[in-house]
Design a protein around this motif. Structure first.
Motif, PDB file in Angstrom:
ATOM      1  N   ASN A 113       0.854  -1.187   0.000  1.00  0.00           N
ATOM      2  CA  ASN A 113       0.000   0.000   0.000  1.00  0.00           C
ATOM      3  C   ASN A 113       0.889   1.236   0.000  1.00  0.00           C
ATOM      4  N   GLU A 114       0.916   1.942  -1.102  1.00  0.00           N
ATOM      5  CA  GLU A 114       1.812   3.081  -1.240  1.00  0.00           C
ATOM      6  C   GLU A 114       1.359   4.299  -0.438  1.00  0.00           C
ATOM      7  N   LYS A 115       0.162   4.237   0.126  1.00  0.00           N
ATOM      8  CA  LYS A 115      -0.356   5.365   0.888  1.00  0.00           C
ATOM      9  C   LYS A 115       0.098   5.366   2.347  1.00  0.00           C
ATOM     10  N   LEU A 116       0.598   4.227   2.830  1.00  0.00           N
ATOM     11  CA  LEU A 116       0.911   4.106   4.254  1.00  0.00           C
ATOM     12  C   LEU A 116       2.303   3.532   4.468  1.00  0.00           C
ATOM     13  N   ALA A 117       3.077   4.204   5.319  1.00  0.00           N
ATOM     14  CA  ALA A 117       4.380   3.687   5.733  1.00  0.00           C
ATOM     15  C   ALA A 117       4.352   3.456   7.243  1.00  0.00           C
ATOM     16  N   VAL A 118       5.040   2.407   7.685  1.00  0.00           N
ATOM     17  CA  VAL A 118       5.071   2.065   9.106  1.00  0.00           C
ATOM     18  C   VAL A 118       6.507   2.194   9.609  1.00  0.00           C
ATOM     19  N   TYR A 119       6.720   3.149  10.492  1.00  0.00           N
ATOM     20  CA  TYR A 119       8.046   3.446  11.033  1.00  0.00           C
ATOM     21  C   TYR A 119       8.197   2.854  12.428  1.00  0.00           C
ATOM     22  N   GLU A 120       9.437   2.531  12.768  1.00  0.00           N
ATOM     23  CA  GLU A 120       9.748   2.124  14.132  1.00  0.00           C
ATOM     24  C   GLU A 120      10.951   2.915  14.614  1.00  0.00           C
ATOM     25  N   ILE A 121      10.780   3.586  15.744  1.00  0.00           N
ATOM     26  CA  ILE A 121      11.840   4.403  16.338  1.00  0.00           C
ATOM     27  C   ILE A 121      12.383   3.665  17.556  1.00  0.00           C
ATOM     28  N   TYR A 122      13.700   3.424  17.567  1.00  0.00           N
ATOM     29  CA  TYR A 122      14.331   2.669  18.645  1.00  0.00           C
ATOM     30  C   TYR A 122      15.251   3.581  19.465  1.00  0.00           C
ATOM     31  N   PRO A 123      14.759   4.267  20.470  1.00  0.00           N
ATOM     32  CA  PRO A 123      15.659   5.094  21.286  1.00  0.00           C
ATOM     33  C   PRO A 123      16.491   4.228  22.239  1.00  0.00           C
TER      34      PRO A 123
END
Length: 244
Positions: free
Chosen positions: A174-184
Motif C-alpha cells: 500500500n503506497e499510501k501508508l508507511a510504518v516506522y519504528e523508532i528505537y531510542p
C-alpha cells in the motif's frame, strides 16, 4: 515522505520524546496534536509549540482511545501521521515476591502494546484515506534484550517491535501508508529518571533522527547506541535469509 504540511498526532506529547518530536515538526510547518493524561502539562507544552492543539486523555483506557479516535476523525479529517509514543515502565524485581511483578507487567503490556494495537486499528481507516500517511511506533533498545531491572518493560517493547514489523508487512504493497519504528536508547527524560535517565541522550536527538528518517523514507529508525545493535540484527537476519 514530506516533512511539512502534515497533521500529526503524538501520544505522550506533553514531555520527553513526544514533546521533542512535536517541537521539531511544529517548527517545520506541520500541524501537531499532542496527547497526554495531564491537562496542565499539555497546556504548558502548547506554549512551546506553534500551530498545535492538545487532546487530553489516557490511551491505556479503551473508552478513551475510542473517544480520541472519534475526535481526530471529526476535528482533523486530514490527519496523516500518528506517533504512538506514550508508554509505561517500572523497575521490576522478579526475585521479590512482594513486588507485584505481574501487576506492573500488566500495565506495561496494556499501555505499550495492547493499547497501541487497538488505537492503531481505530485510526487506520482515517490514515488510509490520505494520499500519504504514516504510523510511527516508539519502541526501545530494550526490545532487543531484556535485563534484570526492566524485564517486563523490555518484553512489552519486544512485543511492540514484532507487531510493528507485522503491520509493515501487512501494508507493504500500500503506497499510501508507511510504518516506522523508532528505537531510542536511554534518553534523559522524566520518564527514565528512575533508571538513570540523566546519563541518556537528549530527547531532541530522537526527534531529529525521526525527522530525517521521514524525509528519507527510512522506516527503521535506530537512534544512538541502538544503531550498533540494529546493524548486527540486520546483518544476522540477512545471512539467515540467504541460507534459507
Amino acid at each position: 515522505m514530506k516533512t511539512t504540511g502534515n497533521i500529526i498526532f503524538i501520544s505522550g506529547g506533553s514531555a520527553g520524546i513526544g514533546l521533542a518530536i512535536a517541537k521539531i515538526f511544529s517548527a517545520a510547518g506541520n500541524k501537531v496534536i499532542i496527547n497526554g493524561r495531564n491537562q496542565q502539562r499539555l497546556q504548558s507544552a502548547l506554549l512551546e509549540l506553534d500551530n498545535a492543539d492538545a487532546i487530553q486523555g489516557d490511551l491505556s483506557v479503551e473508552s478513551e482511545r475510542i473517544r480520541i479516535a472519534k475526535e481526530l476523525a471529526k476535528s482533523y479529517p486530514a490527519l496523516n501521521i500518528v506517533v504512538n509514543n506514550a508508554g509505561a515502565a517500572y523497575m521490576n524485581n522478579l526475585s521479590d515476591p512482594t513486588n507485584n511483578a505481574a501487576e506492573k507487567a500488566f500495565e506495561e503490556i496494556n499501555t505499550n502494546y495492547i493499547s497501541v494495537i487497538h488505537f492503531t486499528s481505530l485510526v487506520l481507516p482515517q490514515l488510509l484515506e490520505q494520499n500519504d500517511s504514516a504510523i510511527a511506533n516508539v519502541t526501545s533498545i530494550a526490545a532487543f534484550r531484556g535485563n534484570q531491572y526492566l524485564p517486563t518493560y523490555s518484553a512489552s517493547k519486544a512485543a511492540l517491535h514484532s507487531y510493528t514489523q507485522g503491520l509493515r508487512d501487512t501494508y507493504q504493497h500500500n503506497e499510501k501508508l508507511a510504518v516506522y519504528e523508532i528505537y531510542p536508547p536511554l534518553v534523559n527524560t522524566e520518564f527514565s529518571a528512575e533508571i538513570g535517565g540523566a546519563n541518556g541522550i537528549p530527547p531532541a536527538e530522537v526527534a531529529e533522527e525521526f525527522f530525517l528518517a521521514l524525509e528519507k523514507n527510512q522506516v527503521e529508525v535506530p537512534v544512538g547506541e541502538t544503531k550498533k545493535i540494529h546493524a548486527l540484527v540486520e546483518e544476522v537476519g540477512q545471512k539467515l535469509l540467504a541460507q534459507a
